[in-house]
Design an enzyme around this catalytic site. Sequence first.
Site, PDB file in Angstrom:
ATOM      1  N   TRP A 104      19.944 -40.446 -14.780  1.00 31.69           N
ATOM      2  CA  TRP A 104      18.908 -39.611 -14.189  1.00 31.69           C
ATOM      3  C   TRP A 104      17.623 -40.401 -14.093  1.00 31.69           C
ATOM      4  O   TRP A 104      17.148 -40.928 -15.096  1.00 31.69           O
ATOM      5  CB  TRP A 104      18.690 -38.356 -15.026  1.00 31.69           C
ATOM      6  CG  TRP A 104      19.814 -37.404 -14.983  1.00 31.69           C
ATOM      7  CD1 TRP A 104      20.780 -37.224 -15.925  1.00 31.69           C
ATOM      8  CD2 TRP A 104      20.086 -36.457 -13.955  1.00 31.69           C
ATOM      9  NE1 TRP A 104      21.645 -36.226 -15.562  1.00 31.69           N
ATOM     10  CE2 TRP A 104      21.234 -35.733 -14.342  1.00 31.69           C
ATOM     11  CE3 TRP A 104      19.493 -36.141 -12.735  1.00 31.69           C
ATOM     12  CZ2 TRP A 104      21.792 -34.719 -13.556  1.00 31.69           C
ATOM     13  CZ3 TRP A 104      20.040 -35.133 -11.967  1.00 31.69           C
ATOM     14  CH2 TRP A 104      21.169 -34.445 -12.379  1.00 31.69           C
ATOM     15  N   GLU A 123       0.826  -1.203   0.000  1.00 29.99           N
ATOM     16  CA  GLU A 123       0.000   0.000   0.000  1.00 29.99           C
ATOM     17  C   GLU A 123       0.860   1.252   0.000  1.00 29.99           C
ATOM     18  O   GLU A 123       0.600   2.203  -0.753  1.00 29.99           O
ATOM     19  CB  GLU A 123      -0.930   0.014   1.227  1.00 29.99           C
ATOM     20  CG  GLU A 123      -1.897  -1.162   1.274  1.00 29.99           C
ATOM     21  CD  GLU A 123      -1.378  -2.319   2.112  1.00 29.99           C
ATOM     22  OE1 GLU A 123      -2.173  -2.915   2.848  1.00 29.99           O
ATOM     23  OE2 GLU A 123      -0.165  -2.621   2.017  1.00 29.99           O
ATOM     24  N   ASP A 157      26.677 -37.129  -2.537  1.00 29.13           N
ATOM     25  CA  ASP A 157      26.267 -36.553  -3.824  1.00 29.13           C
ATOM     26  C   ASP A 157      26.892 -35.193  -4.118  1.00 29.13           C
ATOM     27  O   ASP A 157      26.925 -34.768  -5.272  1.00 29.13           O
ATOM     28  CB  ASP A 157      24.745 -36.416  -3.883  1.00 29.13           C
ATOM     29  CG  ASP A 157      24.033 -37.758  -3.814  1.00 29.13           C
ATOM     30  OD1 ASP A 157      24.658 -38.761  -4.192  1.00 29.13           O
ATOM     31  OD2 ASP A 157      22.872 -37.797  -3.375  1.00 29.13           O
ATOM     32  N   PRO A 215      16.393 -41.167   1.696  1.00 28.59           N
ATOM     33  CA  PRO A 215      15.231 -41.929   2.174  1.00 28.59           C
ATOM     34  C   PRO A 215      15.082 -41.953   3.691  1.00 28.59           C
ATOM     35  O   PRO A 215      13.966 -41.970   4.197  1.00 28.59           O
ATOM     36  CB  PRO A 215      15.465 -43.330   1.610  1.00 28.59           C
ATOM     37  CG  PRO A 215      16.923 -43.392   1.274  1.00 28.59           C
ATOM     38  CD  PRO A 215      17.313 -42.000   0.900  1.00 28.59           C
ATOM     39  N   ALA A 258      13.792 -38.501   4.867  1.00 29.30           N
ATOM     40  CA  ALA A 258      12.367 -38.419   4.548  1.00 29.30           C
ATOM     41  C   ALA A 258      11.548 -39.224   5.547  1.00 29.30           C
ATOM     42  O   ALA A 258      10.499 -38.770   6.036  1.00 29.30           O
ATOM     43  CB  ALA A 258      12.122 -38.916   3.127  1.00 29.30           C
ATOM     44  N   CYS A 282      -2.365  -3.634   7.256  1.00 30.35           N
ATOM     45  CA  CYS A 282      -1.916  -3.852   8.630  1.00 30.35           C
ATOM     46  C   CYS A 282      -2.275  -2.659   9.516  1.00 30.35           C
ATOM     47  O   CYS A 282      -2.467  -1.535   9.039  1.00 30.35           O
ATOM     48  CB  CYS A 282      -0.410  -4.108   8.677  1.00 30.35           C
ATOM     49  SG  CYS A 282       0.605  -2.669   8.260  1.00 30.35           S
ATOM     50  N   GLU A 315      14.828 -32.278   0.498  1.00 32.38           N
ATOM     51  CA  GLU A 315      15.378 -33.042  -0.621  1.00 32.38           C
ATOM     52  C   GLU A 315      16.382 -34.094  -0.172  1.00 32.38           C
ATOM     53  O   GLU A 315      17.171 -34.586  -0.970  1.00 32.38           O
ATOM     54  CB  GLU A 315      16.047 -32.097  -1.632  1.00 32.38           C
ATOM     55  CG  GLU A 315      15.090 -31.208  -2.389  1.00 32.38           C
ATOM     56  CD  GLU A 315      15.703 -30.666  -3.667  1.00 32.38           C
ATOM     57  OE1 GLU A 315      15.914 -31.440  -4.609  1.00 32.38           O
ATOM     58  OE2 GLU A 315      15.963 -29.450  -3.704  1.00 32.38           O
ATOM     59  N   ALA A 317      12.266 -38.071  -6.599  1.00 29.10           N
ATOM     60  CA  ALA A 317      12.036 -38.682  -7.902  1.00 29.10           C
ATOM     61  C   ALA A 317      12.174 -40.190  -7.746  1.00 29.10           C
ATOM     62  O   ALA A 317      13.027 -40.674  -6.996  1.00 29.10           O
ATOM     63  CB  ALA A 317      13.039 -38.154  -8.926  1.00 29.10           C
TER      64      ALA A 317
END
Length: 369
Positions: A179, A62, A209, A279, A282, A85, A276, A163
Site C-alpha cells: 500500500w 421546509e 486492479d 495516470p 488523470a 423555492c 480514481e 496516492a
Amino acid sequence: MTHSTATRTTVERAAMQRALALAATPGVPLGPNPRVGCVLLSPAGDVVAEGFHRGAGAPHAEADALARAGAHARGATAVVTLEPCHHTGRTGPCSEALLAAGVARVVFAQSDPNPVAAGGAEALRTAGVDVESGLLADESARLNRAWTFGLVHQRPFVTWKFAATLDGRSAAADGTSRWVSSRPSRLDTHRLRGECDTVLVGTSTVVIDDPRLTVRDEHDLPVAHQPLRAVMGLRELPAGRRVLDDSAESLHLVTRDPAAALADLFSLGRRHVFLEGGPRLAAAFLRARLVDEVVTYVAPMLLGAGRSAVADLGIDTIAAAMRLEPTDVTVLGSGVETNVRLTMTPRHDTVVAAHPSGSASRAALREDH
C-alpha cells in the site's frame, strides 16, 4: 443593537447551524438536488420542528418541517439553508407552503442560484413576510458546492484523488502499489467517495486492479447509499469484474473523451465525480481542464523508479508547469501509517501544451483504455 435583536440573532444563528447539520445528514442520496435543512422557531425562540430534504421526489426541507409542526408553524420563523423555492416540480413551491402555514419570518443562508426555482424570497416579501438572507451563506454554499457548480457549468464537479510517494510514484517498478496509502488515508478516501455521487475509473483500472469502487465503513462493510460506479473507455469489460456486481449501480461509458463522459453523467443527474483512474486517465482530464479539485495522499517514502501518478501532460519546461493552489493540508495517521493529505485547486491561468496528435485527452487515454 438592542438586547432583543442580539438575542434573536444568536438564536437564529444556532438554528441555522442546526439546519446545516440536518442538511448534511449522512445517507441522503446525492445528485441533482441540493442538500437543505430547516428549523422552525416559535416567537419565543424555541424549536418548533425540524426537517431536511431526503432526495429527489421527497418533501423539501421546509415542507418536512411544516408537516411536523402542524398548527404550531403559525407565527414561526423558518430558518432554512437555501432560499425557499418558488416553482412546481415534483413538489409544490416552498414559498406558498410557508405562506399557507402562516410563517411570519424567513431567514435563509444561500440565495437559490437556479433561475427556475429562484424568486421565493421576493414572493414572501411581497406577501408581507419578514425575510432576511445571507446568514452562514458561505457554509451553505460549501455544502452544496457541486450542485451549484453544476448549475453554473452544466457539468459535474470533478475531484481527482490519487496516492503517491514523496517522489510522485503511484506504484513501484514491479507494479506493486499496495500500500502506498495508509489505512487512515484509505478510510478517508471512503469518506470522500461517500460525498460524491459518481466514482469514475478507466477500463484498464478495472481489468488490472479489479476494484469494487464501493464506499465502505471502518469494518470494510458497504454503506447503505452507494455512488454510481462509472467506467470509461472503449475496451469491453470482462465478465466477473467486481465493478459489475450488484453491490452498487454501474455504468460503462463507451468513450475516451472526458467532456463526453461528463456530459453523459450530467444528463443522468450526476453532479460530483470522484476520479480514481490511472495516470493516463488523470492526464486526459487535466489536459482538458476538467479537474476542479485534487486530493492527494502523500506517503513519506521514496521509490526512485516506478509508475508516475500522472502521465505526460505535454509540459517540457518548468515555466509551463501546471500549478495548484493548496486549500488544506492534513496529517493522517502516525508512525508507518502516516500520510499527508493535500487538497488543491488547479490554477487554470497556466497552459497545458497540446498533444502532438491534436487531441490531447483522447491520445492520453489510448494506452489506459
